[in-house]
Design an enzyme around this catalytic site. Structure first.
Site, PDB file in Angstrom:
ATOM      1  NE  ARG A 159      -6.802  -4.286   7.527  1.00  0.00           N
ATOM      2  CZ  ARG A 159      -6.527  -5.526   7.170  1.00  0.00           C
ATOM      3  NH1 ARG A 159      -6.967  -6.534   7.892  1.00  0.00           N
ATOM      4  NH2 ARG A 159      -5.856  -5.783   6.081  1.00  0.00           N
TER       5      ARG A 159
ATOM      6  CB  THR B  24      -1.338  -2.138  14.824  1.00  0.00           C
ATOM      7  OG1 THR B  24      -2.331  -1.220  14.311  1.00  0.00           O
ATOM      8  CG2 THR B  24      -0.107  -1.340  15.248  1.00  0.00           C
TER       9      THR B  24
ATOM     10  CG  ASP C 196      -6.817  -2.219  -0.421  1.00  0.00           C
ATOM     11  OD1 ASP C 196      -7.931  -1.660  -0.528  1.00  0.00           O
ATOM     12  OD2 ASP C 196      -5.998  -1.918   0.459  1.00  0.00           O
TER      13      ASP C 196
ATOM     14  CG  ASP D  45      -6.125   0.753  -2.658  1.00  0.00           C
ATOM     15  OD1 ASP D  45      -6.517   1.895  -2.336  1.00  0.00           O
ATOM     16  OD2 ASP D  45      -5.113   0.218  -2.170  1.00  0.00           O
TER      17      ASP D  45
HETATM   18  C1  PRP Z   1     -10.648  -2.580   4.741  1.00  0.00           C
HETATM   19  C2  PRP Z   1     -12.052  -3.123   4.569  1.00  0.00           C
HETATM   20  C3  PRP Z   1     -12.557  -3.187   5.976  1.00  0.00           C
HETATM   21  C4  PRP Z   1     -11.305  -3.547   6.747  1.00  0.00           C
HETATM   22  C5  PRP Z   1     -11.359  -5.004   7.079  1.00  0.00           C
HETATM   23  O1  PRP Z   1     -10.675  -1.220   4.911  1.00  0.00           O
HETATM   24  O2  PRP Z   1     -12.870  -2.351   3.746  1.00  0.00           O
HETATM   25  O3  PRP Z   1     -13.108  -1.975   6.454  1.00  0.00           O
HETATM   26  O4  PRP Z   1     -10.192  -3.266   5.891  1.00  0.00           O
HETATM   27  O5  PRP Z   1     -10.277  -5.376   7.847  1.00  0.00           O
HETATM   28  P1  PRP Z   1     -10.423  -5.894   9.338  1.00  0.00           P
HETATM   29  O6  PRP Z   1     -11.553  -6.890   9.345  1.00  0.00           O
HETATM   30  O7  PRP Z   1      -9.088  -6.537   9.589  1.00  0.00           O
HETATM   31  O8  PRP Z   1     -10.666  -4.725  10.237  1.00  0.00           O
HETATM   32  P2  PRP Z   1      -9.364  -0.314   4.993  1.00  0.00           P
HETATM   33  O9  PRP Z   1      -8.951  -0.142   6.415  1.00  0.00           O
HETATM   34  O10 PRP Z   1      -8.347  -0.843   4.052  1.00  0.00           O
HETATM   35  O11 PRP Z   1      -9.883   1.106   4.543  1.00  0.00           O
HETATM   36  P3  PRP Z   1     -10.468   1.593   3.125  1.00  0.00           P
HETATM   37  O12 PRP Z   1     -11.809   0.914   2.930  1.00  0.00           O
HETATM   38  O13 PRP Z   1     -10.580   3.062   3.312  1.00  0.00           O
HETATM   39  O14 PRP Z   1      -9.490   1.202   2.057  1.00  0.00           O
HETATM   40  N1  URA Z   2      -9.177  -5.244   3.462  1.00  0.00           N
HETATM   41  C1  URA Z   2      -9.218  -5.497   2.137  1.00  0.00           C
HETATM   42  O1  URA Z   2      -9.558  -4.601   1.334  1.00  0.00           O
HETATM   43  N2  URA Z   2      -8.901  -6.716   1.710  1.00  0.00           N
HETATM   44  C2  URA Z   2      -8.525  -7.717   2.539  1.00  0.00           C
HETATM   45  O2  URA Z   2      -8.249  -8.828   2.065  1.00  0.00           O
HETATM   46  C3  URA Z   2      -8.483  -7.432   3.914  1.00  0.00           C
HETATM   47  C4  URA Z   2      -8.807  -6.202   4.348  1.00  0.00           C
END
Ligand code: PRP
Ligand code: URA
Length: 207
Positions: free
Chosen positions: A102, A106, A198, A201
């Site tokens: 994400r 944006t 997060d 993380d």
């Molecule tokens: C996080 C989470 C989802 C997304 C949700 O991933 O694991 O995939 O955000 O957000 P949304 O509903 O607004 O799309 P992230 O993009 O942080 O990637 P990661 O899992 O690699 O940390």
């Molecule tokens: N992705 C995350 O990991 N946590 C949130 O709260 C939203 C998006």
């Protein structure tokens, strides 16, 4: 389309543990896996069965097996945290992968990887991602799966925001949504509140 919040005391207890800011990577990962396993047990309650003839040590007998294959599709990275928990309940499941991140400004999802078993067209496909925030990632992942012929798709997440549930159910009304909790809202940075921070993380210790 249905939205099911799995109302189970063990799920609630373990979810409280991962919400705590002091919970460290090892315990966080372990609890996410355990919650995912419990969710798989609940979600699979109504999987279709077929009759099979077997032979026990005593006699021939008609018994039951799950009739459809299952494919688990984690959205990378955080979906990986739930995958082994679901596999512990459904060890015959195959696993596909969708890489999405994400954009921090944006909040739009960007695809960087996709790999699926050929059986997705006839299987029950469980799309797994702990966080349903804006819903953009879930919608994009399910678009990708439908383009490749998946028909029976269910979304499995830990924590959802009302905004994400709305976007996903409007975009894919045929997809049943299963969550461990529906939280209050998104904050101005697109994080779920109260949420758990997060998830990627915290699962992998990258911050
Ligand atoms: C996080 C989470 C989802 C997304 C949700 O991933 O694991 O995939 O955000 O957000 P949304 O509903 O607004 O799309 P992230 O993009 O942080 O990637 P990661 O899992 O690699 O940390
Ligand atoms: N992705 C995350 O990991 N946590 C949130 O709260 C939203 C998006």
């Amino acid at each position: 389309m249905s939205v099911t919040i799995l109302n189970h005391s063990l799920i609630k207890h373990k979810l409280t543990n991962i919400r705590k800011k002091e919970t460290k990577t090892k315990d966080f990962y372990q609890h996410v896996q355990e919650i995912a396993g419990l969710m798989a047990y609940e979600i699979s309650r109504d999987f279709p069965l077929k009759k099979v003839e077997i032979e026990t040590p005593m006699c021939k007998s008609i018994q039951y097996e799950v009739a459809q294959d299952v494919v688990i599709v984690p959205i990378l990275r955080a979906g990986l945290g739930m995958t082994e928990g679901i596999r512990s309940m459904i060890p015959t499941a195959k696993v596909g992968f969708i890489g999405l991140y994400r954009d921090e400004e944006t909040l739009e999802p960007h695809e960087y990887y996709a790999k699926f078993p050929s059986t997705i067209t006839s299987s029950i496909v469980l799309v797994v991602d702990p966080m349903l925030a804006t819903g953009g990632s879930a919608v994009a992942a399910i678009d990708m799966l439908k383009k490749r012929g998946a028909k029976d798709i269910r979304y499995v997440g830990l924590v959802g925001a009302p905004e994400g549930v709305k976007l996903l159910s409007n975009a894919h009304p045929d997809v049943d949504i299963y969550l461990a909790a529906l939280d209050d809202k998104l904050n101005e940075d697109g994080y779920i509140v109260p949420g758990l921070g997060d998830c990627g993380d915290r699962l992998f210790g990258t911050k």
